[in-house]
Scaffold this motif. Sequence first.
Motif: not given
Length: 428
Positions: A18-23, A42-45, A357-365
């Motif tokens: 879903a994350w990939k589709i969202s782009q 990034f989607a509606s559940n 919240e803080q863990a994701g970021g540039r090149n980290v999912n």
Amino acid sequence: MSIKVLVVGSGGRESAIAWKISQSDSLAALYCLPGNPGTSTFASNIAAGALDFEAIAAAVEKYGIELVVVGPEAPLVEGLTDFLKSRFPSLMVVGPGKVGAMLEGSKEFAKDFMNRHSIPTAAYRSFTKETMAEAFAFMETLKPPYVLKADGLAAGKGVVILDDIAAARQELEQMFSGKFGEASSKVVIEQFLSGIEVSVFVLTDGRDYMVLPEAKDYKRIGEGDTGLNTGGMGAVSPVPFADKAFMSKVEERIIKPTIAGLQADGIDYKGFIFIGLMNCGGDPYVIEYNVRMGDPETESVMTRIDSDFLHHLAAAASGTLAGEAIKISPQAAVTVVMVSGGYPEHYKSLYPIHGLEQAGGRNVNVFHMGTKDSSEGVVSAGGRVLAVTANAPDMQRAAQKAYKAVAGIDFKDCYYRGDITKDLEKYL
Ligand code: AMP
Ligand code: GLY
């Protein structure tokens, strides 16, 4: 093109798809059923179960869905695709119908398919309670270890490998006495293949195909590949030993005959084929087919696709894959799975997760696998909780980055393997 999409499923695999589709520029609206707290960003559940066919049909109707991606195998094996196509003939569905899904739903069906189409796999025979004496005799002709596989779906637990023939006999008796329920009323016994495993993913419209990035999965709970089997504790893509020469053998000896076999057998197959392979001294042998993507492999694989994945999915589902070209990032992806202590046996859930919240970021999912919203924020809700994925120019840097992100996340009794990628360093 502007498409309304529904992704069915709730795990890490569906989160990453879903994350990939969202782009995608081709996306009009994205829904996940049921999805998880991660996908809600990034989607509606839509609250319903992946096996609740009526609820899925109602969602298709209500939201004007044009494309459904079915994540897990169970709804495919139960016939979700046929059901949706009968209700909505023009709906695009990624995922095979009931017959195609038997490639995963029945080990005997899959082995017979491979045999019929000369696709390399371990020698095998299948048996029932009535032919137990023959099964014992067949085992005598094999060298240990003995590989016993329940024919049907057994939540990933239906394969038992034993060194001792007496133990193997006893296991077979237990399988026939209902150890895995109906799934083990038939058992495939096969030759043991020794080598190193790799997961290959194909997207097909039943005629043409696209090879997605390959990955390696870490199945055992303990470091150094020890302890019980799990759904997967980590993943890496690309796989250093799966070089061009090996992958071209995979394509010629396995992928092409598999697609040709589906056509020859008259099986309409639009969806993913996940081929579990053993690299035996440079030659690929099929261990199993799955009719879905792998989890956690997908979490690594999706981050390496640079082309419009939704466009590829729509092409596969509508039979126009021939003109599609995938663009794969040269970067490495590493996924580390954070699990509840005690998994894959007994574990506790509903612990608040700190640092998300803080863990994701540039090149980290940080893809959610088993989480839930609560009054205390996001809490753990399953054995496998999070799939932390990092991308970097090479495997070692991607691993460092993933582990750095993992170190910033915490929940009670959390466990993860510290050795993801270590076994592959010798191939670099
Ligand atoms: P499966 O559920 O078919 O993926 O099997 C689970 C695991 O058992 C595989 O990932 C392999 O590690 C192992 N396995 C299955 N079949 C064989 C075989 N014929 N030889 C060696 N290992 C096997
Ligand atoms: N990670 C292996 C699987 O999804 O079956």
